[in-house]
Motif scaffolding. Structure first.
Motif, mmCIF file in Angstrom:
data_model
loop_
_atom_site.group_PDB
_atom_site.id
_atom_site.type_symbol
_atom_site.label_atom_id
_atom_site.label_comp_id
_atom_site.label_asym_id
_atom_site.label_seq_id
_atom_site.Cartn_x
_atom_site.Cartn_y
_atom_site.Cartn_z
ATOM 1 N N HIS A 176 -12.684 8.863 -32.566
ATOM 2 C CA HIS A 176 -13.673 7.848 -32.224
ATOM 3 C C HIS A 176 -13.834 7.616 -30.716
ATOM 4 C CE1 HIS A 176 -9.819 5.629 -32.644
ATOM 5 N NE2 HIS A 176 -10.255 4.982 -31.582
ATOM 6 N N TYR A 232 -19.929 4.198 -29.708
ATOM 7 C CA TYR A 232 -18.952 3.333 -30.364
ATOM 8 C C TYR A 232 -19.052 3.550 -31.870
ATOM 9 C CZ TYR A 232 -18.210 0.267 -26.237
ATOM 10 O OH TYR A 232 -17.876 -0.266 -25.010
ATOM 11 N N HIS A 233 -17.930 3.487 -32.565
ATOM 12 C CA HIS A 233 -17.980 3.656 -34.023
ATOM 13 C C HIS A 233 -18.034 2.328 -34.754
ATOM 14 C CE1 HIS A 233 -13.828 2.989 -33.011
ATOM 15 N NE2 HIS A 233 -13.382 3.088 -34.251
ATOM 16 N N HIS A 234 -17.891 1.210 -34.026
ATOM 17 C CA HIS A 234 -17.979 -0.135 -34.601
ATOM 18 C C HIS A 234 -18.959 -0.966 -33.775
ATOM 19 C CE1 HIS A 234 -14.508 0.456 -37.167
ATOM 20 N NE2 HIS A 234 -13.718 0.688 -36.142
ATOM 21 N N THR A 289 -17.288 1.222 -40.437
ATOM 22 C CA THR A 289 -17.487 2.286 -39.446
ATOM 23 C C THR A 289 -18.884 2.879 -39.576
ATOM 24 O OG1 THR A 289 -15.134 2.806 -39.524
ATOM 25 C CG2 THR A 289 -16.584 4.462 -38.569
ATOM 26 N N ALA A 297 -20.134 5.675 -37.684
ATOM 27 C CA ALA A 297 -20.293 7.043 -37.174
ATOM 28 C C ALA A 297 -19.474 7.964 -38.068
ATOM 29 C CB ALA A 297 -19.828 7.148 -35.723
ATOM 30 N N THR A 298 -20.053 9.109 -38.411
ATOM 31 C CA THR A 298 -19.380 9.996 -39.360
ATOM 32 C C THR A 298 -19.768 11.453 -39.126
ATOM 33 O OG1 THR A 298 -19.024 10.454 -41.714
ATOM 34 C CG2 THR A 298 -21.228 9.720 -41.080
ATOM 35 N N ALA A 320 -17.171 7.397 -43.713
ATOM 36 C CA ALA A 320 -17.295 7.267 -42.258
ATOM 37 C C ALA A 320 -15.973 6.875 -41.615
ATOM 38 C CB ALA A 320 -18.363 6.230 -41.930
ATOM 39 N N GLY A 326 -15.484 7.780 -37.899
ATOM 40 C CA GLY A 326 -15.642 8.167 -36.503
ATOM 41 C C GLY A 326 -16.270 9.537 -36.386
ATOM 42 N N ILE A 363 -21.839 14.459 -35.059
ATOM 43 C CA ILE A 363 -21.672 13.208 -35.788
ATOM 44 C C ILE A 363 -23.043 12.595 -36.076
ATOM 45 C CG2 ILE A 363 -19.379 12.650 -34.891
ATOM 46 C CD1 ILE A 363 -20.863 10.597 -33.024
ATOM 47 N N VAL A 366 -24.842 9.073 -36.256
ATOM 48 C CA VAL A 366 -24.690 7.711 -35.773
ATOM 49 C C VAL A 366 -25.644 6.833 -36.580
ATOM 50 C CG1 VAL A 366 -24.670 6.187 -33.769
ATOM 51 C CG2 VAL A 366 -24.202 8.632 -33.485
#
Length: 376
Positions: free
Chosen positions: A76, A101-103, A126, A128-129, A134, A136, A143, A145
């Motif tokens: 992440h 950012y993933h959060h 989360t 992003a995957t 998901a 990160g 990824i 978003v």
């Protein structure tokens, strides 16, 4: 055709490949390099080609403790290039370099209103995957978003002249600055930071930048040497001297005004409390696993020592963090100097192993899907 447009189109063509490589978590201590589908995106979303991703201690804990279901793709602390955008995305362009950012917190719930955004229900989700649930996804080539990350300020454009590797530190710097601010430091404070890995060193640097006198504790002289390059010149060699005694000798017997415990060992909570003056503050930063630990309750009650914790990032300081990281690259806060190892994605398993067994010469470990792009 303008060069920028041509490059963007070539990136899109590459991104439309149906498969990619990724380090996939399957079970405790079981991460495998596999070929997986490139994630598809929907309206309001972005597809980002990863240039570099740091290996974080929280990633390692998930891998080693099995706290999350499998399969997953972790990672992440990431930066890369936008290669596709969903319908309705207007703020970002193809070919643009970004940190993700993933959060992202909602900003409206009870916890956000009480200034504890890391407890926000949306923040805990989360966004992003690289596939699967998901998590990160930075240990992969691409990824996805998700829309609320894009709309909520979770994608940060990287200025020209700032390398991906520097930008990838934005998320960890945010978590550190959040913790430092919670300590309410004053210029005449003495601060002890226990642990001089990348996170501990950043705590020490930011406290030092606020004018505090900073003492740093670590077992490895090599880490103290790196810290000295950031202006930290009060090392305590934890393997050779009693940390609490040394701090008291430096503070007329009082102890530190604030202590940051930046390593995960619960046994060091006692050291931190012993090194803290009466009425001082001890912040736990790396104790991310629930369990039990012992401390002297009289130190909290009678000696009025405050024991507090700080976890994850705060979007209230996101702009301040971005400015700090971007402007700091050429002004004394070049975080790429903390990078000790760079691994290709094909060597991601080795990268995780090196990060899991820190040595004197290991600091920040980076995974770069395309070797050499992290410094662009």
């Amino acid at each position: 055709m303008p060069t920028q447009v041509a490059n963007s189109e070539s990136l899109v063509t590459a991104a439309l490949s149906s498969t990619m490589r990724a380090a996939v978590y399957h079970n405790i201590n079981d991460v495998r390099l596999e070929t997986v589908p490139v994630p598809s995106i929907g309206p309001g979303e972005l597809l980002v080609r990863i240039a570099t991703c740091g290996v974080c201690g929280t990633d390692l804990k998930k891998i080693h403790l099995g706290s999350h279901s499998a399969p997953r793709i972790f990672g992440h602390e990431m930066a890369g290039t936008i290669v596709a955008a969903g319908k309705g995305v207007t703020k970002f362009a193809l070919g643009q370099r970004v940190m993700v950012y993933h959060h992202v917190p909602c900003g409206q719930c009870y916890y956000c209103r009480k200034n504890t955004p890391a407890q926000c229900p949306l923040y805990k989700k989360t966004g992003a995957t690289a596939g699967f649930e998901a998590s990160g996804g930075g240990f992969a080539e691409y990824i996805r978003v998700m829309d609320w990350i894009v709309a909520g300020g979770g994608v940060v454009a990287i200025p020209d002249g700032v390398p991906f590797e520097q930008a990838a530190f934005i998320e960890p710097v945010n978590t550190v600055l959040k913790g430092v601010k919670l300590l309410n430091l004053r210029p005449d404070d003495t601060v002890l930071v226990i642990g001089q890995g990348p996170i501990g060193l950043m705590h020490a640097v930011l406290a030092h930048r606020l004018g505090a006198r900073v003492l740093t504790s670590d077992l490895y002289p090599e880490r103290h040497a790196i810290a000295a390059g950031f202006g930290l010149t009060n090392p305590i060699h934890a393997g050779e001297e009693n940390v609490a005694d040394r701090v008291k000798s430096e503070t007329e017997g009082r102890g530190a005004d604030a202590v940051v415990l930046a390593v995960g060992g619960n046994a060091l909570i006692k050291t931190a409390m012993d090194a803290c003056r009466m009425g001082g503050r001890v912040m736990l930063f790396a104790q991310t696993q629930h369990g039990e630990a012992t401390f002297d309750p009289g130190a909290v009650c009678v000696d009025e020592k405050t024991l507090l914790g700080s976890y994850s990032s705060s979007f209230d300081i996101a702009n301040e963090v971005s400015d700090l990281v971007f402007n700091g690259y050429r002004n004394g806060f070049d975080l790429t100097r903390l990078i000790s190892h760079r691994f290709s994605l094909e060597d991601a398993i080795q990268a995780i192993d090196v990060a899991s067994h820190p040595k004197a010469d290991s600091m920040k470990i980076m995974i770069e899907p395309v070797p050499g792009r992290g410094g662009e």
